[in-house]
Motif scaffolding. Sequence first.
Motif, mmCIF file in Angstrom:
data_model
loop_
_atom_site.group_PDB
_atom_site.id
_atom_site.type_symbol
_atom_site.label_atom_id
_atom_site.label_comp_id
_atom_site.label_asym_id
_atom_site.label_seq_id
_atom_site.Cartn_x
_atom_site.Cartn_y
_atom_site.Cartn_z
ATOM 1 N N LYS A 213 0.703 -1.057 0.207
ATOM 2 C CA LYS A 213 0.032 -0.016 -0.066
ATOM 3 C C LYS A 213 0.861 1.348 0.076
ATOM 4 C CE LYS A 213 -2.001 1.724 3.599
ATOM 5 N NZ LYS A 213 -1.724 3.043 3.782
ATOM 6 N N GLU A 214 1.893 1.237 0.809
ATOM 7 C CA GLU A 214 2.755 2.256 0.688
ATOM 8 C C GLU A 214 3.569 2.582 -0.792
ATOM 9 O OE1 GLU A 214 5.844 1.755 3.981
ATOM 10 O OE2 GLU A 214 4.056 1.739 5.654
ATOM 11 N N ILE A 215 3.888 1.465 -1.290
ATOM 12 C CA ILE A 215 4.576 1.565 -2.342
ATOM 13 C C ILE A 215 3.631 2.348 -3.360
ATOM 14 C CG2 ILE A 215 5.464 0.213 -4.341
ATOM 15 C CD1 ILE A 215 6.616 -1.735 -2.392
ATOM 16 N N VAL A 216 2.451 1.833 -3.546
ATOM 17 C CA VAL A 216 1.399 2.164 -4.634
ATOM 18 C C VAL A 216 1.123 3.797 -4.238
ATOM 19 C CG1 VAL A 216 -0.891 1.986 -5.248
ATOM 20 C CG2 VAL A 216 0.420 0.025 -4.849
ATOM 21 N N ASP A 217 0.851 4.040 -2.995
ATOM 22 C CA ASP A 217 0.608 5.346 -2.427
ATOM 23 C C ASP A 217 1.725 6.485 -2.914
ATOM 24 O OD1 ASP A 217 -1.653 4.739 -1.431
ATOM 25 O OD2 ASP A 217 -1.024 4.793 0.507
ATOM 26 N N THR A 218 2.896 6.049 -2.909
ATOM 27 C CA THR A 218 4.053 6.568 -3.066
ATOM 28 C C THR A 218 4.131 7.023 -4.564
ATOM 29 O OG1 THR A 218 5.540 6.100 -1.138
ATOM 30 C CG2 THR A 218 6.827 7.002 -3.085
ATOM 31 N N MET A 219 3.896 5.989 -5.401
ATOM 32 C CA MET A 219 4.056 5.898 -6.917
ATOM 33 C C MET A 219 3.084 6.844 -7.346
ATOM 34 S SD MET A 219 5.085 1.938 -7.609
ATOM 35 C CE MET A 219 4.505 2.003 -9.379
ATOM 36 N N HIS A 220 1.936 6.646 -6.797
ATOM 37 C CA HIS A 220 0.757 7.805 -7.425
ATOM 38 C C HIS A 220 0.958 8.937 -7.271
ATOM 39 C CE1 HIS A 220 -3.328 8.753 -8.484
ATOM 40 N NE2 HIS A 220 -3.229 9.302 -7.316
ATOM 41 N N GLN A 221 1.437 9.408 -5.890
ATOM 42 C CA GLN A 221 1.499 10.960 -5.814
ATOM 43 C C GLN A 221 2.715 11.439 -6.563
ATOM 44 O OE1 GLN A 221 -0.418 12.908 -3.574
ATOM 45 N NE2 GLN A 221 0.836 14.420 -4.773
ATOM 46 N N ARG A 222 3.882 10.688 -6.713
ATOM 47 C CA ARG A 222 4.810 11.117 -7.464
ATOM 48 C C ARG A 222 4.318 11.361 -8.996
ATOM 49 N NH1 ARG A 222 10.283 11.724 -7.278
ATOM 50 N NH2 ARG A 222 10.065 11.752 -4.895
ATOM 51 N N SER A 223 3.578 10.432 -9.367
ATOM 52 C CA SER A 223 3.058 10.460 -10.739
ATOM 53 C C SER A 223 2.059 11.795 -11.128
ATOM 54 C CB SER A 223 2.065 9.235 -10.998
ATOM 55 O OG SER A 223 2.867 8.183 -10.917
ATOM 56 N N VAL A 224 1.264 11.963 -10.008
ATOM 57 C CA VAL A 224 0.347 13.092 -9.888
ATOM 58 C C VAL A 224 1.427 14.384 -9.903
ATOM 59 C CG1 VAL A 224 -1.089 14.791 -8.691
ATOM 60 C CG2 VAL A 224 -1.353 12.068 -8.742
ATOM 61 N N ASP A 225 2.524 14.511 -9.138
ATOM 62 C CA ASP A 225 3.386 15.740 -9.240
ATOM 63 C C ASP A 225 4.129 15.888 -10.573
ATOM 64 O OD1 ASP A 225 2.507 15.729 -6.466
ATOM 65 O OD2 ASP A 225 4.528 14.862 -5.788
ATOM 66 N N ILE A 226 4.563 14.710 -11.189
ATOM 67 C CA ILE A 226 5.242 14.967 -12.447
ATOM 68 C C ILE A 226 4.504 15.371 -13.443
ATOM 69 C CG2 ILE A 226 6.175 13.354 -14.240
ATOM 70 C CD1 ILE A 226 7.351 11.781 -12.300
ATOM 71 N N VAL A 227 3.145 14.975 -13.755
ATOM 72 C CA VAL A 227 2.117 15.266 -14.803
ATOM 73 C C VAL A 227 1.739 16.755 -14.462
ATOM 74 C CG1 VAL A 227 -0.156 15.205 -15.717
ATOM 75 C CG2 VAL A 227 1.250 13.178 -15.246
ATOM 76 N N SER A 228 1.433 17.123 -13.229
ATOM 77 C CA SER A 228 1.265 18.658 -13.041
ATOM 78 C C SER A 228 2.522 19.473 -13.258
ATOM 79 C CB SER A 228 1.239 18.590 -11.141
ATOM 80 O OG SER A 228 -0.248 17.957 -10.990
ATOM 81 N N GLN A 229 3.585 19.266 -12.835
ATOM 82 C CA GLN A 229 4.680 20.130 -13.425
ATOM 83 C C GLN A 229 4.851 20.163 -14.832
ATOM 84 O OE1 GLN A 229 8.339 18.191 -11.470
ATOM 85 N NE2 GLN A 229 7.257 18.334 -9.423
ATOM 86 N N LYS A 230 4.695 19.030 -15.537
ATOM 87 C CA LYS A 230 4.590 19.305 -17.222
ATOM 88 C C LYS A 230 3.677 19.956 -17.744
ATOM 89 C CE LYS A 230 7.342 16.758 -18.763
ATOM 90 N NZ LYS A 230 8.655 16.848 -19.250
ATOM 91 N N LYS A 231 2.542 20.032 -17.067
ATOM 92 C CA LYS A 231 1.486 20.684 -17.670
ATOM 93 C C LYS A 231 1.548 22.161 -17.246
ATOM 94 C CE LYS A 231 -3.033 18.823 -17.590
ATOM 95 N NZ LYS A 231 -4.046 18.385 -17.021
ATOM 96 N N ALA A 232 2.147 22.269 -16.193
ATOM 97 C CA ALA A 232 2.400 23.614 -15.692
ATOM 98 C C ALA A 232 3.594 24.447 -16.582
ATOM 99 C CB ALA A 232 2.851 23.948 -14.202
ATOM 100 N N ALA A 233 4.529 23.662 -17.003
ATOM 101 C CA ALA A 233 5.465 23.965 -17.984
ATOM 102 C C ALA A 233 4.822 24.442 -19.274
ATOM 103 C CB ALA A 233 6.519 23.040 -17.940
ATOM 104 N N MET A 234 3.883 23.607 -19.714
ATOM 105 C CA MET A 234 3.233 23.660 -21.179
ATOM 106 C C MET A 234 2.531 25.064 -21.023
ATOM 107 S SD MET A 234 2.432 19.647 -21.875
ATOM 108 C CE MET A 234 1.791 20.163 -23.570
#
Length: 544
Positions: free
Chosen positions: A253-274
Amino acid sequence: MSNSISLIFGLGLVGVLALVIQRTVFRKSSPLHNIPGPSSDSWLKGNFHHLANPHNEKWSEELVRTYAPVAKLTGPFGQIWLHVYDPKALYSIVIKDQDVWAKNALGANGFLVGPGLLTTQGEQHRKQRKMLTPVFSAAYLRNVTTLFYETSFKLRDALRKEVDSDAREVDALKWTGRTALELVGQGALGYSFDPLIEDVTDPFADAVKSFFGATSALRVARTILGPFALLGPAWFRRKVVELIPSTRVQRLKEIVDTMHQRSVDIVSQKKAAMENGDDAILRQIGDGKDIMSILLKANMAASEKEKLSEEEVIAQVSTFILAGMDTTSNATCRLLQLLAANPSVQQKLRDEILNAQAGQEVSYDEVMGLPYLDAVTRETLRLYGPVEKVGRKATQDTVLPLHEPIKGTDGSLITEIHVPKGTIVMLNLWACNTNKALWGEDAYEWKPERWLSPLPRALEEARVPGVYSNLMSFHGGSRACIGFKYAQLELKVVLSVLLTNFKFELTDKDIVWNHAGVAFPSVGKSRKPEMPLKISAIRNPTTV
């Protein structure tokens, strides 16, 4: 809430009992009853605890040696499964009738990594595949070759700090894993996880590295409980998971939560740059030419019908990393182990790379065109593909044709198999890649030279449905690994740089390969992923 939980648990218990009764009746009347296969010593687990055993080589080899390319297995609660590596049956499952065969037959993987390319089905999967296929173009691979070399040179420099001309024991897996994560991070996400300069820790990187081991540790439980994973709404399922008193479950559960949160952060950063314009994009790693940036641009331009949802885009982050990290890093380690065990092959390959100057940066076409490097890579992926078996489930009654007839338990010849809806099949990719009837009596031997001559006629005529070189290592059809050329390029560039700078030898430690979702090496009975090799720096590679 407690009443709701009790009600759903009660319905789940009724469901289990109904399932047991249904499978008991079905087994006696099943058209699969006449197919030979190994006996089961566990009504609850069937043969699956053998399939899920990380050290099941002997059992798997005995299964292939004793039974036909389609054999009967026993799943949990006495369910009849099929073990398949017959090329014509594989063609039917993978290509001809692929819509009949659902992925994720053995558990709720979609809950772990989200609705990405690895887990989606039907029209949703087709839409994602259509959006992503152009991203992995030859033009993209040519552009990313420089990035691959730059990262590989960082690996070279880091290893030089650890070793000199005297051989020193090094955990090769640590370095290939860090390199693979950085390569897929930069190439796929435009994101740097690891500068390869010093030992650094990253929660997301640690979670990704632990994912397959954590899911493998729960494989039997997930398979048995998989049919009940959809009970109740999402909040309820999460609450149940939180209440399970298992360190393995909580770690996953911890692994899945960590992966999901970083995935959200990466996509948010990419969209903000665009949204902030070209200057912000150019300040990102890779100048916005990574797969995720290309995907986001394509998604913005797509029609509403073809557009991917926010949830689907976020799920691709974990999908890219999981599909591209352990598979490639572990395959690289397997290659290095084989070259260490075969010094003449190692030197011959080194000579080819040196003659082509491929240890320095060369073009995509040049590094991909080296014949012996290609032969060594293909042979390793043939015999030791990172993923050995995958599961599929029939969504309707269907028929499996056979390349060669098999003999039923009643002595009759079977030329096709009527498969009832709900049947699970285990596709044995390794068994197809090493089928002696197709590859010859030396199919279990690692012989790169086989790729420098015409392949056996029987193999060509069998029409193995793999997307790569008559092999099932990258699967086939619409479920084929979309990044298989990306993986080949990564393997070849990293190997080219390493072999022109280092010599690899075996240690006296016993290396064991564990068959999890992705095979990984460890020492002896330990489950800790590692690959100790003796590595020495080459001062004058032409005289090694």
